[in-house]
Write a protein that holds these residues in place. Structure first.
Motif, PDB file in Angstrom:
ATOM      1  N   SER A 135      17.911  34.524  56.705  1.00 51.28           N
ATOM      2  CA  SER A 135      18.242  35.622  55.792  1.00 51.28           C
ATOM      3  C   SER A 135      17.223  36.755  55.911  1.00 51.28           C
ATOM      4  O   SER A 135      17.577  37.929  55.812  1.00 51.28           O
ATOM      5  CB  SER A 135      18.320  35.117  54.349  1.00 51.28           C
ATOM      6  OG  SER A 135      17.047  34.648  53.919  1.00 51.28           O
ATOM      7  N   THR A 139      18.253  40.614  57.010  1.00 48.75           N
ATOM      8  CA  THR A 139      18.013  41.804  56.193  1.00 48.75           C
ATOM      9  C   THR A 139      17.202  42.847  56.955  1.00 48.75           C
ATOM     10  O   THR A 139      17.338  44.033  56.698  1.00 48.75           O
ATOM     11  CB  THR A 139      17.272  41.428  54.891  1.00 48.75           C
ATOM     12  OG1 THR A 139      16.069  40.747  55.220  1.00 48.75           O
ATOM     13  CG2 THR A 139      18.146  40.594  54.003  1.00 48.75           C
ATOM     14  N   THR A 140      16.389  42.450  57.898  1.00 50.57           N
ATOM     15  CA  THR A 140      15.608  43.430  58.647  1.00 50.57           C
ATOM     16  C   THR A 140      16.412  44.071  59.760  1.00 50.57           C
ATOM     17  O   THR A 140      16.108  45.182  60.167  1.00 50.57           O
ATOM     18  CB  THR A 140      14.351  42.768  59.260  1.00 50.57           C
ATOM     19  OG1 THR A 140      14.759  41.688  60.100  1.00 50.57           O
ATOM     20  CG2 THR A 140      13.426  42.271  58.174  1.00 50.57           C
TER      21      THR A 140
END
Length: 161
Positions: A135, A139-140
């Protein structure tokens, strides 16, 4: 009768551990006969359990008899399957000996020195850490978008954004 059942179990187990399929089949049959002897002797002796033929307290227990009949049918089916497999093996190899599994021998030769016991807790912790890393990586790598996209169907049936 208990000694007979024990003897059937002992001889059946000995034959099951042999490498010839014919002996394995006979051993399985002896084991099932030993179980049947135990089931028959487990019941209470008495008169046949027919309604109206006497006092119900004097009736024989019908449950072991029903279990023996079921066990006979199951052992017959299992024996028939094993005989079919043994016949097929005989047609292919002209022998009823079970061959060594080479892969099992290789695994056994490697040993078990590198085996590590894994508990459920450590496995759950490792899975949770892997999910957190996934996760965080997701997200990056997602680029923020400012425009909303809509999907519409053209009159030709093609989809466009």
């Amino acid at each position: 009768m208990a000694a007979l059942a024990a003897a059937l179990f002992a001889i059946g187990t000995y034959l099951l551990l042999q490498r010839k399929l014919s002996r394995i089949i006979v051993g399985l049959a002896l084991l099932s006969h030993g179980a049947n002897v135990l089931f028959v002797n487990a019941g209470r002796r008495g008169i046949p359990p027919l309604i109206g033929s006497g006092d119900p307290a004097d009736f024989a227990d019908p449950m072991p008899q029903a279990l023996v009949l079921t066990a006979i049918v199951i052992s017959f089916g299992t024996t028939a399957l094993l005989l079919a497999l043994a016949y097929r093996s005989w047609l292919l190899t002209n022998d009823d000996e079970v061959a060594d599994d080479v892969e099992d021998r290789m695994v056994g030769a490697r040993g078990h020195g590198d085996d590590v016991e894994v508990t459920d807790e450590t496995m759950l912790i490792d899975e949770a850490e892997a999910r957190e890393q996934e996760s965080a990586a997701a997200t990056t790598t997602v680029a923020p978008t400012t425009a909303a996209t809509t999907t519409v169907a053209n009159p030709t049936g093609e989809w466009s954004t």
